[in-house]
Write a protein that holds these residues in place. Sequence first.
Motif, PDB file in Angstrom:
ATOM      1  N   ALA A  94       3.643 -14.464 -25.167  1.00  0.00           N
ATOM      2  CA  ALA A  94       2.934 -13.234 -25.545  1.00  0.00           C
ATOM      3  C   ALA A  94       2.979 -13.069 -27.054  1.00  0.00           C
ATOM      4  CB  ALA A  94       3.563 -12.022 -24.869  1.00  0.00           C
ATOM      5  N   LEU A  95       1.848 -12.665 -27.622  1.00  0.00           N
ATOM      6  CA  LEU A  95       1.729 -12.500 -29.073  1.00  0.00           C
ATOM      7  C   LEU A  95       1.562 -11.030 -29.438  1.00  0.00           C
ATOM      8  CD1 LEU A  95       1.160 -13.562 -32.008  1.00  0.00           C
ATOM      9  CD2 LEU A  95      -1.244 -13.730 -31.332  1.00  0.00           C
ATOM     10  N   VAL A  96       2.325 -10.596 -30.442  1.00  0.00           N
ATOM     11  CA  VAL A  96       2.047  -9.327 -31.108  1.00  0.00           C
ATOM     12  C   VAL A  96       1.379  -9.700 -32.423  1.00  0.00           C
ATOM     13  CG1 VAL A  96       3.006  -7.177 -32.014  1.00  0.00           C
ATOM     14  CG2 VAL A  96       4.145  -8.342 -30.109  1.00  0.00           C
ATOM     15  N   PRO A  97       0.051  -9.593 -32.498  1.00  0.00           N
ATOM     16  CA  PRO A  97      -0.656 -10.114 -33.672  1.00  0.00           C
ATOM     17  C   PRO A  97      -0.438  -9.272 -34.912  1.00  0.00           C
ATOM     18  CG  PRO A  97      -2.206  -9.179 -32.093  1.00  0.00           C
ATOM     19  CD  PRO A  97      -0.836  -8.972 -31.522  1.00  0.00           C
ATOM     20  N   GLN A  98      -0.772  -9.881 -36.062  1.00  0.00           N
ATOM     21  CA  GLN A  98      -0.628  -9.185 -37.340  1.00  0.00           C
ATOM     22  C   GLN A  98      -1.492  -7.923 -37.336  1.00  0.00           C
ATOM     23  OE1 GLN A  98      -0.780 -12.103 -40.453  1.00  0.00           O
ATOM     24  NE2 GLN A  98      -0.895 -10.583 -42.068  1.00  0.00           N
ATOM     25  N   GLU A  99      -2.715  -8.067 -36.863  1.00  0.00           N
ATOM     26  CA  GLU A  99      -3.558  -6.893 -36.625  1.00  0.00           C
ATOM     27  C   GLU A  99      -3.213  -6.413 -35.227  1.00  0.00           C
ATOM     28  OE1 GLU A  99      -5.366  -5.962 -39.099  1.00  0.00           O
ATOM     29  OE2 GLU A  99      -5.046  -7.798 -40.258  1.00  0.00           O
ATOM     30  N   ARG A 100      -2.973  -5.144 -35.075  1.00  0.00           N
ATOM     31  CA  ARG A 100      -2.351  -4.707 -33.825  1.00  0.00           C
ATOM     32  C   ARG A 100      -3.266  -4.809 -32.606  1.00  0.00           C
ATOM     33  NH1 ARG A 100      -0.389   0.397 -36.422  1.00  0.00           N
ATOM     34  NH2 ARG A 100      -0.935  -0.756 -38.310  1.00  0.00           N
ATOM     35  N   GLU A 101      -4.538  -4.662 -32.829  1.00  0.00           N
ATOM     36  CA  GLU A 101      -5.477  -4.810 -31.722  1.00  0.00           C
ATOM     37  C   GLU A 101      -5.167  -3.926 -30.522  1.00  0.00           C
ATOM     38  OE1 GLU A 101      -5.777  -8.962 -30.869  1.00  0.00           O
ATOM     39  OE2 GLU A 101      -6.811  -9.403 -32.724  1.00  0.00           O
ATOM     40  N   LEU A 102      -4.726  -2.713 -30.791  1.00  0.00           N
ATOM     41  CA  LEU A 102      -4.533  -1.754 -29.703  1.00  0.00           C
ATOM     42  C   LEU A 102      -5.855  -1.056 -29.430  1.00  0.00           C
ATOM     43  CD1 LEU A 102      -1.173  -0.214 -30.929  1.00  0.00           C
ATOM     44  CD2 LEU A 102      -1.482  -1.729 -28.951  1.00  0.00           C
ATOM     45  N   PHE A 103      -5.891  -0.286 -28.371  1.00  0.00           N
ATOM     46  CA  PHE A 103      -7.068   0.519 -28.074  1.00  0.00           C
ATOM     47  C   PHE A 103      -6.735   1.966 -28.424  1.00  0.00           C
ATOM     48  CE2 PHE A 103      -7.357  -3.272 -25.516  1.00  0.00           C
ATOM     49  CZ  PHE A 103      -8.670  -3.659 -25.734  1.00  0.00           C
ATOM     50  N   PRO A 104      -7.184   2.412 -29.622  1.00  0.00           N
ATOM     51  CA  PRO A 104      -6.739   3.712 -30.140  1.00  0.00           C
ATOM     52  C   PRO A 104      -7.192   4.886 -29.286  1.00  0.00           C
ATOM     53  CG  PRO A 104      -8.407   2.737 -31.589  1.00  0.00           C
ATOM     54  CD  PRO A 104      -8.043   1.700 -30.582  1.00  0.00           C
ATOM     55  N   GLY A 105      -8.334   4.723 -28.596  1.00  0.00           N
ATOM     56  CA  GLY A 105      -8.846   5.812 -27.775  1.00  0.00           C
ATOM     57  C   GLY A 105      -8.239   5.866 -26.389  1.00  0.00           C
ATOM     58  N   MET A 106      -7.289   4.986 -26.128  1.00  0.00           N
ATOM     59  CA  MET A 106      -6.628   4.977 -24.824  1.00  0.00           C
ATOM     60  C   MET A 106      -5.174   5.392 -24.970  1.00  0.00           C
ATOM     61  SD  MET A 106      -8.315   1.477 -23.284  1.00  0.00           S
ATOM     62  CE  MET A 106      -7.051   1.307 -22.048  1.00  0.00           C
ATOM     63  N   SER A 107      -4.581   5.829 -23.863  1.00  0.00           N
ATOM     64  CA  SER A 107      -3.201   6.320 -23.889  1.00  0.00           C
ATOM     65  C   SER A 107      -2.209   5.166 -23.999  1.00  0.00           C
ATOM     66  CB  SER A 107      -2.908   7.100 -22.611  1.00  0.00           C
ATOM     67  OG  SER A 107      -2.933   6.224 -21.505  1.00  0.00           O
ATOM     68  N   VAL A 108      -0.965   5.523 -24.304  1.00  0.00           N
ATOM     69  CA  VAL A 108       0.140   4.554 -24.293  1.00  0.00           C
ATOM     70  C   VAL A 108       0.188   3.861 -22.936  1.00  0.00           C
ATOM     71  CG1 VAL A 108       2.667   4.340 -24.346  1.00  0.00           C
ATOM     72  CG2 VAL A 108       1.495   5.822 -26.000  1.00  0.00           C
ATOM     73  N   ALA A 109       0.102   4.665 -21.879  1.00  0.00           N
ATOM     74  CA  ALA A 109       0.183   4.126 -20.520  1.00  0.00           C
ATOM     75  C   ALA A 109      -0.887   3.060 -20.283  1.00  0.00           C
ATOM     76  CB  ALA A 109       0.037   5.253 -19.501  1.00  0.00           C
ATOM     77  N   ASP A 110      -2.126   3.363 -20.678  1.00  0.00           N
ATOM     78  CA  ASP A 110      -3.227   2.428 -20.435  1.00  0.00           C
ATOM     79  C   ASP A 110      -3.096   1.171 -21.290  1.00  0.00           C
ATOM     80  OD1 ASP A 110      -4.266   4.101 -18.555  1.00  0.00           O
ATOM     81  OD2 ASP A 110      -5.697   5.060 -19.919  1.00  0.00           O
ATOM     82  N   ASN A 111      -2.657   1.338 -22.553  1.00  0.00           N
ATOM     83  CA  ASN A 111      -2.448   0.173 -23.409  1.00  0.00           C
ATOM     84  C   ASN A 111      -1.373  -0.743 -22.827  1.00  0.00           C
ATOM     85  OD1 ASN A 111      -3.822  -0.137 -26.283  1.00  0.00           O
ATOM     86  ND2 ASN A 111      -3.741   2.048 -25.825  1.00  0.00           N
ATOM     87  N   LEU A 112      -0.297  -0.159 -22.330  1.00  0.00           N
ATOM     88  CA  LEU A 112       0.779  -0.972 -21.741  1.00  0.00           C
ATOM     89  C   LEU A 112       0.267  -1.702 -20.507  1.00  0.00           C
ATOM     90  CD1 LEU A 112       3.920   1.336 -22.095  1.00  0.00           C
ATOM     91  CD2 LEU A 112       3.272  -0.632 -23.509  1.00  0.00           C
ATOM     92  N   GLU A 113      -0.487  -0.984 -19.698  1.00  0.00           N
ATOM     93  CA  GLU A 113      -0.993  -1.599 -18.459  1.00  0.00           C
ATOM     94  C   GLU A 113      -1.873  -2.816 -18.773  1.00  0.00           C
ATOM     95  OE1 GLU A 113      -3.444  -0.254 -14.492  1.00  0.00           O
ATOM     96  OE2 GLU A 113      -2.207   1.215 -15.535  1.00  0.00           O
ATOM     97  N   LEU A 114      -2.662  -2.709 -19.858  1.00  0.00           N
ATOM     98  CA  LEU A 114      -3.532  -3.832 -20.240  1.00  0.00           C
ATOM     99  C   LEU A 114      -2.728  -5.078 -20.608  1.00  0.00           C
ATOM    100  CD1 LEU A 114      -6.360  -2.152 -22.297  1.00  0.00           C
ATOM    101  CD2 LEU A 114      -6.603  -3.503 -20.203  1.00  0.00           C
ATOM    102  N   GLY A 115      -1.502  -4.858 -21.102  1.00  0.00           N
ATOM    103  CA  GLY A 115      -0.650  -5.996 -21.456  1.00  0.00           C
ATOM    104  C   GLY A 115      -0.293  -6.841 -20.258  1.00  0.00           C
ATOM    105  N   ALA A 116      -0.300  -6.239 -19.078  1.00  0.00           N
ATOM    106  CA  ALA A 116       0.048  -6.968 -17.857  1.00  0.00           C
ATOM    107  C   ALA A 116      -1.187  -7.565 -17.198  1.00  0.00           C
ATOM    108  CB  ALA A 116       0.769  -6.043 -16.887  1.00  0.00           C
TER     109      ALA A 116
END
Length: 234
Positions: free
Chosen positions: A79-101
């Motif tokens: 799993a990579l945590v990229p230099q650019e974070r590439e999160l989804f700012p309009g989504m919740s913490v919960a949804d961002n975490l779920e996408l990781g799986a």
Amino acid sequence: MILNIQKLEAGYGKLKVLRGIDLHVGKESVGLFGPNGAGKTTLINAIMGIVKPWSGTIEFEGVSIGGNATHLVARSGIALVPQERELFPGMSVADNLELGAAYVPRGKPVMARQLETVLTLFPILKERYKQLVGTMSGGQQRMVAIGRALMANPALLILDEPSLGLQPSIVAEVFDRLSILKKDIAILVTEQNVRESLKAIDRGYVMENGAVTIEDIAEGLARNPHVVSAYLGI
Ligand SMILES: Nc1ncnc2c1ncn2[C@@H]1O[C@H](COP(=O)(O)OP(=O)(O)O)[C@@H](O)[C@H]1O
Ligand SMILES: [Mg+2]
């Protein structure tokens, strides 16, 4: 051996960036240091299949992964945590975490266990579970990014410059969390902040101009005159 790279060459177009890299990661935490433009991100992108290797080998848990597509590399357990974070700012913490799986079809019980691990490691994410990521501080977003990578339950976690742009107290916290994590999974982390990261790594490499110039245990790096003058001096 978790990760074993030998004689790796890669680049962009005609530009050769990686000039024969030998690097390995066992069940340990490994730092990758070097000035801007040394090729650290290119090396990580070659591991992840984002940049195609020109020659040499990349083995993960004894299996060749060099040149594999990124989603296959991720599914195999990196799993990579990229230099650019590439999160989804309009989504919740919960949804961002779920996408990781999402990459890793391992079922709900594994996902629940990983979520528990992530929220224990970063309690702030439990407090902010429903908050939109775009409204959080840079440090909190970095924690979401690391948490999201951990949701895939990787054997190897790669972080590209995790301290970039964070204030010192948050940097210390991030490396403190990595020190806890390294007991369970292998870590490869690139950093400009050598001083802080030396506290969280077992071994490290210095890369300059696409080649490894120094390889040593953390204590050795901290005493190395070149490392001291180039990266630890004031
Ligand atoms: N997408 C790209 N296209 C062309 N050249 C690139 C690209 N990405 C990086 N480079 C070049 O590759 C070299 C290494 O960059 P990089 O791997 O980002 O180094 P680092 O992460 O150590 O700062 C630099 O000379 C950079 O300009
Ligand atoms: Mg980089």
